[in-house]
Write a protein that holds these residues in place. Structure first.
Motif, mmCIF file in Angstrom:
data_model
loop_
_atom_site.group_PDB
_atom_site.id
_atom_site.type_symbol
_atom_site.label_atom_id
_atom_site.label_comp_id
_atom_site.label_asym_id
_atom_site.label_seq_id
_atom_site.Cartn_x
_atom_site.Cartn_y
_atom_site.Cartn_z
ATOM 1 N N PHE A 201 72.715 -31.421 44.513
ATOM 2 C CA PHE A 201 72.168 -32.295 45.549
ATOM 3 C C PHE A 201 73.101 -32.466 46.743
ATOM 4 N N THR A 203 75.771 -34.120 46.859
ATOM 5 C CA THR A 203 76.535 -35.366 46.879
ATOM 6 C C THR A 203 77.978 -35.135 46.459
ATOM 7 N N VAL A 206 80.206 -34.931 49.409
ATOM 8 C CA VAL A 206 80.465 -36.247 49.993
ATOM 9 C C VAL A 206 81.534 -36.969 49.188
ATOM 10 N N VAL A 209 84.933 -35.467 49.936
ATOM 11 C CA VAL A 209 85.454 -35.817 51.247
ATOM 12 C C VAL A 209 85.988 -37.248 51.245
ATOM 13 N N ARG B 49 85.214 -27.408 56.421
ATOM 14 C CA ARG B 49 85.778 -27.809 55.122
ATOM 15 C C ARG B 49 87.292 -27.990 55.221
ATOM 16 N N CYS B 52 88.033 -31.290 56.911
ATOM 17 C CA CYS B 52 87.750 -32.452 56.066
ATOM 18 C C CYS B 52 88.712 -32.570 54.888
ATOM 19 N N LEU B 54 88.814 -30.429 52.402
ATOM 20 C CA LEU B 54 88.196 -29.904 51.188
ATOM 21 C C LEU B 54 88.787 -28.564 50.801
ATOM 22 N N TYR B 82 81.502 -38.216 56.462
ATOM 23 C CA TYR B 82 80.958 -36.882 56.293
ATOM 24 C C TYR B 82 79.507 -36.973 55.853
ATOM 25 N N SER B 84 76.373 -34.123 54.963
ATOM 26 C CA SER B 84 76.183 -32.673 54.878
ATOM 27 C C SER B 84 74.726 -32.291 55.077
ATOM 28 N N LYS B 86 72.847 -30.736 53.094
ATOM 29 C CA LYS B 86 72.049 -31.154 51.965
ATOM 30 C C LYS B 86 72.039 -32.671 52.005
ATOM 31 N N PHE B 87 70.983 -33.223 51.580
ATOM 32 C CA PHE B 87 70.857 -34.660 51.625
ATOM 33 C C PHE B 87 71.899 -35.306 50.722
ATOM 34 N N SER B 88 72.584 -36.323 51.226
ATOM 35 C CA SER B 88 73.734 -36.781 50.473
ATOM 36 C C SER B 88 73.682 -38.220 49.965
ATOM 37 N N LEU B 89 72.508 -38.726 49.679
ATOM 38 C CA LEU B 89 72.424 -40.021 49.005
ATOM 39 C C LEU B 89 71.872 -39.765 47.603
ATOM 40 N N TYR B 90 72.021 -40.745 46.723
ATOM 41 C CA TYR B 90 71.474 -40.610 45.377
ATOM 42 C C TYR B 90 70.034 -41.089 45.365
#
Lengths: 368, 246
Positions: A201, A203, A206, A209, B49, B52, B54, B82, B84, B86-90
């Motif tokens: 997903f 995450t 994130v 980071v 990356r 950041c 990474l 940051y 991204s 891709k969707f970055s919440l749960y």
């Protein structure tokens, strides 16, 4: 620490919110306990037994030779003093003891009647039952031979005593098996999936980071499953005590400590899988095929390892569930203490340490 | 003269023989909206990356808000946000739970988390949705929350990795309003995108081709320099010569 707690809390939310996860977590042990109530029967070969020959006479020697010749038994040692029997059983290698009384031949010749005693390790009731039947058959065979030229029939009566599990309850051997199976499934699959899900997903990026340490991400993923698994252990034990009426003979504390160790082993397998694979499906497949199947086949709870060809017997040693199964059986059913299972404990600890080291190494490579 | 918040000098990343980013040098000032363009496989993500924290560069130097990219990654991480592609919440957590979680892992105090999440929900006008799971919300809303969450710990720079992929033009326009608002507060925006209309919204843009920056200027200057009507043409002109294909 606060960051860490936020993370653990979030993982709990993930686990508790997903109905499928909850079903696997808490429905599975119940279903399995009920399903595996029907134990399996299998032929048993090359079982290690101990012979206590107090008589040392002709009849006892002839019978022993017959037993020795049978492919079902392997005589571990012959002793004279019955006091050593208990120690031999606690070592866990011995499945049965065959005891000839002092005046075996004398009684047989003069009273036409004699007895032998069989003591079986009934923590696996199927094996115990099968073994005592085999001996009865051998003795019956010997009797027939004797009676061919006899005026009065001779009679040898085997008296069987089932050790650890006098009622031969089938539940005894599958509860430890189900425990191993459920923990394996929950820990390996759930952790692997929950970590890989973050990767899928996006995450995970994130999280990486953020100032949150990468290794902590993994650790805080593992903690909720450790706790949930312990809840599972508790629920399986409660089920077996109150529903199946199987008492816990050993220390509950020791049982939980050993379960924690096994859970850690499984979690590290899950973590290793999740580090190596990229999608939830693959993680699931590897956990199922690579972990669940060997656990079913090689932990010794469905199919006796003693009966397998030697390459498979050797292979079974790398299955963590095998060692956990022995531990739970020893503690829960035989009521033995730590001194009886330190070797298995050591093996599991070694496996965990190895897996964690490999995971750490792989994790660093991935982040570079 | 505004302070420099991103400064790279010949930043290079090699994977074996493959040079993903080749001697990338540029500077970004505080409050700037810096567009980071390039075709797929041009090395944008690799460069981002590294910035950041990474991924460790093979060679070259870089400073993010004054911190060294090799030694002070943890300080950098505290000061950047940051989001991204891709969707970055749960999706299985509610809006509030997401906000609290991300605030939590950035180490905000309980009081702070409470205040900020309340404030954020009010600003976004999501009082009625705050207890809903993120998965049930429309994509445009998710994006807004995601962006706001990236700003929660008051970072100095926000890295947006193709944040508007897969949403309609109207939502994209609304999203850019949020970006402008953040930039007005002095937050530096570092954004990678495939949309050339979005490139026009940036203060300055760089275009990467085959691992190196081939052009870097304001959209107006670039169009002039390449004698092009719009950014599309500029991009074509540069990307046409690319040897790498995805």
């Amino acid at each position: 620490m606060k960051q860490f707690l936020s993370f653990v809390k979030k993982e709990f939310l993930h686990a508790l919110r997903d109905r499928k996860t909850l079903l696997i977590l808490f429905g599975l042990p119940i279903v399995q306990i009920l399903i595996f109530g029907f134990a399996l029967t299998n032929e048993v070969k090359n079982s290690k037994i101990i012979i206590v020959d107090q008589a040392q006479d002709m009849a006892s020697q002839q019978l022993i030779t017959k037993i020795e010749a049978s492919r079902y038994f392997e005589i571990e040692k012959e002793i004279v003093n019955p006091k050593a029997i208990e120690a031999a059983f606690k070592e866990g290698k011995i499945k049965m003891a065959v005891i000839f009384p002092d005046n075996f031949n004398h009684d047989l010749l003069h009273q036409n009647k004699s007895a032998i005693q069989l003591i079986c390790d009934a923590s696996d009731p199927n094996i115990a039952n099968t073994l005592s039947n085999y001996i009865a058959a051998i003795v019956g065979d010997y009797q027939t031979e004797l009676n061919q030229n006899a005026a009065l029939p001779y009679q040898i009566i085997p008296e069987t005593r089932m050790l650890y599990n006098p009622q031969l309850k089938g539940v005894h051997n599958f509860v430890p098996g189900v425990m191993a199976l459920v923990l394996m499934l929950v820990c390996v699959m759930m952790t692997a999936i929950s970590i890989v899900r973050e990767k899928e997903f996006g995450t995970m990026e994130v999280l990486l980071v953020s100032p949150f340490k990468p290794m902590l991400v993994i650790v805080s993923k593992a903690i909720p499953y450790l706790i949930l698994s312990l809840v599972n252990v508790a629920s399986i034990l409660l089920l077996s005590v109150f529903v199946l009426e199987l008492p816990i003979n050993g220390s509950v504390l020791l049982l939980f400590a050993e379960s924690t160790l096994f859970i850690i082993t499984c979690l590290s397998i899950g973590i290793l899988i999740s580090i190596r694979v990229a999608s939830q499906q693959i993680a699931m497949l590897i956990s199922m095929m690579g972990m669940l199947l060997p656990t079913l086949l090689f932990s010794g709870f469905m199919f006796p390892i003693e009966n397998m060809p030697w390459p498979l017997q050797i292979l079974s040693n790398i299955v963590p569930a095998k060692w956990f199964y022995i531990i739970v059986k020893s503690v829960m059913i035989k009521g033995l203490g730590f001194q009886a299972i330190w070797k298995e404990t050591l093996i599991l600890s070694g496996m965990s340490a190895f897996l964690i080291l490999v995971s750490l190494k792989n994790f660093k490579i991935r982040l570079a | 003269m505004k302070e420099t918040v991103i400064k790279t000098e010949k930043l290079t990343k090699k994977f074996g023989n493959f040079i993903a980013a080749n001697a990338v040098s540029f500077e970004v000032k505080k409050g700037e909206i810096f567009g980071f363009l390039g075709a797929n496989g041009a090395g944008k993500t690799t460069a981002m990356r590294m910035l950041c924290g990474l991924s460790t560069p093979t060679s070259g130097k870089a400073q993010i808000v004054g911190y060294d990219i090799y030694k002070q990654t943890n300080l950098i991480k505290k000061n950047i946000g940051y989001m991204s592609q891709k969707f970055s919440l749960y999706e299985d957590l509610t809006v509030v739970e997401n906000i609290r979680f991300f605030a939590g892992i950035y180490g905000l105090s309980n009081q702070d988390i409470k205040d900020k999440s309340a404030h954020l929900i009010e600003t976004l006008g999501m009082q009625n949705e705050s207890k809903k799971r993120v998965g049930t919300l429309p994509p445009g809303w998710k994006q807004k929350i995601s962006f706001s969450v990236a700003l929660l710990h008051e970072p100095k720079i926000v890295f947006l990795d193709e944040p508007t992929g897969g949403v309609d033009p109207l939502v994209r326009r609304q999203f850019w309003d949020l970006i402008y608002a953040a930039a007005d507060k002095g937050i530096t925006i570092f954004i990678s995108t495939h949309y050339m209309d979005e490139a026009e919204y940036c203060n300055r843009i760089s275009i990467m081709v085959d691992g190196s920056i081939k052009a870097l200027d304001t959209p107006v200057h670039l169009k002039h320099q390449f004698n092009a009507k719009n950014m599309d043409e500029v991009f074509y002109e540069l990307a046409r010569g690319a040897k790498r294909r995805e």
